[in-house]
Motif scaffolding. Structure first.
Motif, PDB file in Angstrom:
ATOM      1  N   PRO A   1      63.929 -52.333  21.870  1.00 41.64           N
ATOM      2  CA  PRO A   1      63.904 -51.776  23.224  1.00 41.64           C
ATOM      3  C   PRO A   1      63.411 -50.333  23.219  1.00 41.64           C
ATOM      4  O   PRO A   1      63.578 -49.597  22.237  1.00 41.64           O
ATOM      5  CB  PRO A   1      65.362 -51.869  23.674  1.00 41.64           C
ATOM      6  N   ALA A   2      62.797 -49.917  24.320  1.00 42.26           N
ATOM      7  CA  ALA A   2      62.351 -48.535  24.495  1.00 42.26           C
ATOM      8  C   ALA A   2      63.461 -47.739  25.169  1.00 42.26           C
ATOM      9  O   ALA A   2      64.110 -48.219  26.103  1.00 42.26           O
ATOM     10  CB  ALA A   2      61.086 -48.491  25.336  1.00 42.26           C
ATOM     11  N   VAL A   3      63.684 -46.522  24.660  1.00 42.41           N
ATOM     12  CA  VAL A   3      64.746 -45.667  25.184  1.00 42.41           C
ATOM     13  C   VAL A   3      64.101 -44.435  25.797  1.00 42.41           C
ATOM     14  O   VAL A   3      63.436 -43.657  25.099  1.00 42.41           O
ATOM     15  CB  VAL A   3      65.734 -45.258  24.072  1.00 42.41           C
TER      16      VAL A   3
ATOM     17  N   PRO B   1      64.196 -43.672  41.486  1.00 37.15           N
ATOM     18  CA  PRO B   1      64.531 -45.061  41.147  1.00 37.15           C
ATOM     19  C   PRO B   1      64.043 -45.409  39.747  1.00 37.15           C
ATOM     20  O   PRO B   1      63.022 -44.889  39.280  1.00 37.15           O
ATOM     21  CB  PRO B   1      63.793 -45.874  42.226  1.00 37.15           C
ATOM     22  N   VAL B   2      64.768 -46.302  39.103  1.00 33.24           N
ATOM     23  CA  VAL B   2      64.422 -46.654  37.728  1.00 33.24           C
ATOM     24  C   VAL B   2      63.042 -47.290  37.653  1.00 33.24           C
ATOM     25  O   VAL B   2      62.314 -47.112  36.662  1.00 33.24           O
ATOM     26  CB  VAL B   2      65.498 -47.591  37.138  1.00 33.24           C
ATOM     27  N   GLU B   3      62.639 -48.030  38.691  1.00 27.62           N
ATOM     28  CA  GLU B   3      61.297 -48.624  38.691  1.00 27.62           C
ATOM     29  C   GLU B   3      60.207 -47.537  38.640  1.00 27.62           C
ATOM     30  O   GLU B   3      59.188 -47.686  37.955  1.00 27.62           O
ATOM     31  CB  GLU B   3      61.094 -49.484  39.941  1.00 27.62           C
ATOM     32  N   ALA B   4      60.445 -46.427  39.365  1.00 25.18           N
ATOM     33  CA  ALA B   4      59.465 -45.344  39.386  1.00 25.18           C
ATOM     34  C   ALA B   4      59.388 -44.636  38.035  1.00 25.18           C
ATOM     35  O   ALA B   4      58.315 -44.233  37.588  1.00 25.18           O
ATOM     36  CB  ALA B   4      59.807 -44.349  40.489  1.00 25.18           C
ATOM     37  N   ILE B   5      60.534 -44.486  37.365  1.00 23.19           N
ATOM     38  CA  ILE B   5      60.534 -43.850  36.046  1.00 23.19           C
ATOM     39  C   ILE B   5      59.754 -44.689  35.048  1.00 23.19           C
ATOM     40  O   ILE B   5      58.931 -44.173  34.273  1.00 23.19           O
ATOM     41  CB  ILE B   5      61.989 -43.633  35.567  1.00 23.19           C
ATOM     42  N   VAL B   6      59.992 -45.989  35.048  1.00 22.79           N
ATOM     43  CA  VAL B   6      59.277 -46.878  34.130  1.00 22.79           C
ATOM     44  C   VAL B   6      57.790 -46.855  34.430  1.00 22.79           C
ATOM     45  O   VAL B   6      56.948 -46.805  33.518  1.00 22.79           O
ATOM     46  CB  VAL B   6      59.842 -48.306  34.220  1.00 22.79           C
ATOM     47  N   ARG B   7      57.452 -46.857  35.719  1.00 23.14           N
ATOM     48  CA  ARG B   7      56.046 -46.850  36.109  1.00 23.14           C
ATOM     49  C   ARG B   7      55.356 -45.556  35.669  1.00 23.14           C
ATOM     50  O   ARG B   7      54.222 -45.557  35.177  1.00 23.14           O
ATOM     51  CB  ARG B   7      55.944 -47.021  37.628  1.00 23.14           C
ATOM     52  N   LYS B   8      56.036 -44.421  35.835  1.00 21.42           N
ATOM     53  CA  LYS B   8      55.446 -43.142  35.460  1.00 21.42           C
ATOM     54  C   LYS B   8      55.171 -43.080  33.965  1.00 21.42           C
ATOM     55  O   LYS B   8      54.111 -42.638  33.531  1.00 21.42           O
ATOM     56  CB  LYS B   8      56.380 -41.989  35.868  1.00 21.42           C
ATOM     57  N   TYR B   9      56.130 -43.535  33.153  1.00 22.25           N
ATOM     58  CA  TYR B   9      55.900 -43.438  31.714  1.00 22.25           C
ATOM     59  C   TYR B   9      54.877 -44.467  31.238  1.00 22.25           C
ATOM     60  O   TYR B   9      54.133 -44.217  30.294  1.00 22.25           O
ATOM     61  CB  TYR B   9      57.204 -43.617  30.925  1.00 22.25           C
ATOM     62  N   ALA B  10      54.820 -45.608  31.903  1.00 18.39           N
ATOM     63  CA  ALA B  10      53.834 -46.616  31.517  1.00 18.39           C
ATOM     64  C   ALA B  10      52.416 -46.080  31.695  1.00 18.39           C
ATOM     65  O   ALA B  10      51.519 -46.370  30.895  1.00 18.39           O
ATOM     66  CB  ALA B  10      54.019 -47.886  32.337  1.00 18.39           C
ATOM     67  N   ARG B  11      52.195 -45.264  32.725  1.00 13.27           N
ATOM     68  CA  ARG B  11      50.874 -44.687  32.942  1.00 13.27           C
ATOM     69  C   ARG B  11      50.544 -43.637  31.885  1.00 13.27           C
ATOM     70  O   ARG B  11      49.389 -43.330  31.630  1.00 13.27           O
ATOM     71  CB  ARG B  11      50.795 -44.062  34.338  1.00 13.27           C
ATOM     72  N   ARG B  12      51.574 -43.058  31.235  1.00 11.22           N
ATOM     73  CA  ARG B  12      51.322 -42.059  30.187  1.00 11.22           C
ATOM     74  C   ARG B  12      50.598 -42.664  29.008  1.00 11.22           C
ATOM     75  O   ARG B  12      49.820 -41.983  28.317  1.00 11.22           O
ATOM     76  CB  ARG B  12      52.648 -41.462  29.703  1.00 11.22           C
TER      77      ARG B  12
ATOM     78  N   ILE C   1      64.903 -50.036  28.047  1.00  6.46           N
ATOM     79  CA  ILE C   1      64.045 -51.076  28.606  1.00  6.46           C
ATOM     80  C   ILE C   1      63.783 -52.130  27.540  1.00  6.46           C
ATOM     81  O   ILE C   1      63.484 -51.805  26.389  1.00  6.46           O
ATOM     82  CB  ILE C   1      62.689 -50.495  29.070  1.00  6.46           C
ATOM     83  N   THR C   2      63.865 -53.377  27.913  1.00 11.77           N
ATOM     84  CA  THR C   2      63.491 -54.476  27.032  1.00 11.77           C
ATOM     85  C   THR C   2      62.661 -55.474  27.840  1.00 11.77           C
ATOM     86  O   THR C   2      62.603 -55.414  29.062  1.00 11.77           O
ATOM     87  CB  THR C   2      64.728 -55.160  26.431  1.00 11.77           C
TER      88      THR C   2
ATOM     89  N   LEU D   1      61.259 -56.736  33.971  1.00  8.49           N
ATOM     90  CA  LEU D   1      61.835 -56.048  32.817  1.00  8.49           C
ATOM     91  C   LEU D   1      63.344 -55.986  32.964  1.00  8.49           C
ATOM     92  O   LEU D   1      63.878 -56.040  34.082  1.00  8.49           O
ATOM     93  CB  LEU D   1      61.268 -54.620  32.698  1.00  8.49           C
ATOM     94  N   LYS D   2      64.025 -55.827  31.847  1.00  8.08           N
ATOM     95  CA  LYS D   2      65.467 -55.635  31.846  1.00  8.08           C
ATOM     96  C   LYS D   2      65.772 -54.205  31.465  1.00  8.08           C
ATOM     97  O   LYS D   2      65.219 -53.685  30.485  1.00  8.08           O
ATOM     98  CB  LYS D   2      66.141 -56.600  30.877  1.00  8.08           C
ATOM     99  N   VAL D   3      66.646 -53.555  32.241  1.00  6.68           N
ATOM    100  CA  VAL D   3      66.962 -52.148  32.002  1.00  6.68           C
ATOM    101  C   VAL D   3      68.478 -51.968  31.936  1.00  6.68           C
ATOM    102  O   VAL D   3      69.249 -52.759  32.494  1.00  6.68           O
ATOM    103  CB  VAL D   3      66.376 -51.244  33.099  1.00  6.68           C
ATOM    104  N   TYR D   4      68.848 -50.907  31.230  1.00  7.71           N
ATOM    105  CA  TYR D   4      70.252 -50.513  31.125  1.00  7.71           C
ATOM    106  C   TYR D   4      70.287 -48.993  31.179  1.00  7.71           C
ATOM    107  O   TYR D   4      69.615 -48.319  30.397  1.00  7.71           O
ATOM    108  CB  TYR D   4      70.858 -51.037  29.818  1.00  7.71           C
ATOM    109  N   GLU D   5      71.066 -48.420  32.115  1.00 12.31           N
ATOM    110  CA  GLU D   5      71.088 -46.980  32.314  1.00 12.31           C
ATOM    111  C   GLU D   5      72.481 -46.412  32.093  1.00 12.31           C
ATOM    112  O   GLU D   5      73.500 -47.058  32.365  1.00 12.31           O
ATOM    113  CB  GLU D   5      70.624 -46.617  33.725  1.00 12.31           C
TER     114      GLU D   5
END
Length: 584
Positions: A444-446, A455-466, A436-437, A408-412
């Motif tokens: 993109p998802a904001v 870490p940004v990977e953990a944030i994306v992973r947590k919301y993906a499980r939601r 995220i795109t 994935l591509k991310v911008y923070e």
């Protein structure tokens, strides 16, 4: 005994009669001599001669001494049972359903007896039918017995819901039966508090879709035994009972369930929150319109909030008392529910929800309470245009199902939000924004979060499980829902939701107890393990459940072996023993 001794022995009655009559008719010996020889009185021997002659005259084709044994099972001698079997088969009922109805009406019958009767009457096998077709069967007008507390005397009967007893070890292990007994839920003059709630659970757990006719489940002895009754009560009882339940009873019950989940380590540090829409089909003048994603339109309904643990799948909280004016405050109400009577309980760290769940002011209050949140931000055209101009994209690898990873591509960046301010100083606070795109969406998802260290990977992973919570919510309003449009049962929505939550959690606990099946949905667990029939034998010190063979039955039997020494109080303190049978 030698062969000679056998034939010389005069103690066998049939042989004695045969030899005596042979001497009299064949060898022409006097009756007095034959009577003395074989120990008869003269009068009784004359009676034997008379009966023999009468039998030869009236039944010439039937042997007086040696009767041929009919091969196979005896035909049904009970004319009423035979009439019932034929009546049900003319309505296209299967052998299994016929046995359930017959047993509920105190007829002692079995699969083989019903099958043989149908064959003798010339009925052919039924064609294969879908589940929907079976639900549309026309139920004959048969008066079901009244539900009473069972005395647990020894008896044997057949049940189409024998697999339902797989939940009893789970209920006992986590003390849910004790929680029900000390809850504020009412009892009736005939049915106690524990059996009343177990009646609702019996319907929820067995996947009853609640079409307009309910005579079959109302007659199943196994479903009644699950609740300690002879049979389940009628539809009117369920509707009347729920009308006596108020919101405080439900809230207390959910709080006590929450303590059980915490004590057994079933809740992680993260909770997924989401709304679901429960349609209402009566007079909707007092209701608001809410969007139903399943139906693709807004309709008069009751919104309900659910809180689910992403790891165990346990649904910890549910509430139907939600209106438009207090939707944003629901997240704070859940925090109050979670912290009630939980001294020193700081296990909850993350709340995950979508963009419409709450407002920015409440996000600030979560931050003041030191609760981390991850949510989605609504995307406007100006925001997307600014992201396209300023974004400096970074590629990350995020774990997906199994051991696979996805790029994935991310911008923070850190930003300020309107209303997101410090409670004491009133100064704006910053929040972490992650764009995220490459996730398969056109836009993109904001995401927003107040956790700057994760870490940004953990944030994306947590919301993906939601996103998985939506699947669980769909099961709540479909698989466990009793208030269907075609249902003759009307249950209060808030009480129905609590019973659905308890039924769902029992399915999750059962799935976690069976190796390699934790990932399956409730409906799949039902199809593989619970949808099973068999014979139930109540004995002096135990209840034996003879389950029909299924492919996954060995895995279920391994689970049962761990709970064979349990005495169930509502079942006369008897143990439950599960046995496989050779029939399918």
């Amino acid at each position: 005994m030698t062969p000679e001794d056998y034939f010389n022995n005069q103690q066998f009655v049939i042989k004695k009669k045969y030899d005596a009559l042979y001497k009299f008719f064949k060898e022409k010996l006097p009756a007095s001599q034959v009577a003395e020889m074989y120990g008869y009185t003269k009068k009784s021997f004359y009676s034997l001669i008379r009966d023999f002659r009468k039998h030869l005259k009236e039944h010439p084709d039937e042997d007086f001494f040696f009767k041929e044994v009919a091969v196979g099972r005896k035909p049904v001698k009970n004319d009423k049972l035979k009439e019932l079997i034929i009546k049900l088969r003319k309505k296209n009922f299967s052998v299994e359903n016929i046995v359930s109805v017959a047993n509920s009406l105190s007829y002692e019958t079995s699969y083989r007896v019903v099958y043989q009767t149908l064959c003798d009457e010339g009925f052919a096998r039924l064609p294969r039918r879908s589940a929907a077709e079976k639900k549309q069967l026309e139920v004959p007008k048969i008066k079901a017995p009244e539900a009473i507390q069972l005395d647990m005397k020894p008896e044997k009967f057949h049940s189409s819901a024998s697999g339902l007893f797989a939940f009893l070890p789970v209920i006992y292990k986590y003390g849910i039966h004790r929680l029900i007994e000390r809850s504020a839920y009412p009892s009736t003059t005939v049915i106690n508090k524990l059996s009343s709630i177990l009646c609702f659970l019996a319907l929820k757990l067995s996947g009853i879709k609640r079409y307009s006719h309910d005579d079959l489940w109302c007659m199943d002895r196994g479903m009644g035994l699950f609740a300690g009754l002879n049979v389940l009560p009628k539809t009117a009882w369920f509707s009347g009972y729920s009308s006596r339940v108020d919101g405080q009873m439900n809230c207390y019950f959910l709080k006590e369930l929450h303590k059980i989940w915490v004590e057994n380590g079933l809740l992680s540090d993260t909770v997924n929150l989401d709304f679901t829409t429960i349609p209402y089909w009566g007079d909707d003048a007092h209701l608001e319109n809410n969007w139903s994603g399943k139906r693709g339109k807004a309709l008069s309904s009751m919104p309900a909030v659910l809180a689910q643990d992403p790891q165990s799948g346990i649904i910890d909280y549910g509430n139907t008392n939600v209106m438009h004016r207090n939707e944003s405050a629901v997240v704070l109400e859940y925090l109050d529910f979670y912290k009630t009577d939980q001294k020193g309980n700081n296990s909850l760290k993350y709340l995950i929800f979508d963009s419409k769940f709450t407002n920015y002011e409440n996000l600030s209050k979560l931050d003041d309470r030191q609760i981390k949140f991850i949510t989605i931000r609504r995307r406007g055209e100006k925001m997307l245009e600014k992201i396209r101009k300023d974004a400096v994209w970074k590629t990350i690898r995020v774990e997906t199902n199994g051991l696979k990873k996805r790029s994935l591509k991310v911008y923070e960046q850190n930003i300020e939000l309107p209303g997101y301010k410090d409670a004491e100083t009133g100064k704006p606070k910053t929040v972490r924004q992650t764009v995220i795109t490459g996730n398969g969406k056109t836009k993109p998802a904001v995401m927003l979060s107040n956790d700057f260290d994760l870490p940004v990977e953990a944030i994306v992973r947590k919301y993906a499980r939601r996103w998985l919570v939506e699947k669980g919510i769909s099961e709540q309003t479909d698989f466990f829902h009793l208030n269907r449009l075609s249902s003759s049962m009307v249950i209060k929505v808030d009480f129905d939701l609590v019973m659905s939550i308890l039924a769902h959690n029992l399915y999750r606990l059962l799935a976690m107890s069976i190796d390699r099946y934790q990932h399956m949905t409730d409906e799949r667990i039902y199809e593989k393990f619970i949808a099973n029939s068999g014979d139930i034998v109540i004995e002096e010190d135990q209840i034996r459940i003879d389950l029909k063979k299924k492919r996954e039955l060995p895995a279920l039997l391994d689970f049962f072996k761990k709970s064979t020494c349990v005495d169930y109080p509502w079942l006369g303190n008897k143990k439950i023993v599960f046995n496989p049978t050779a029939t399918s």
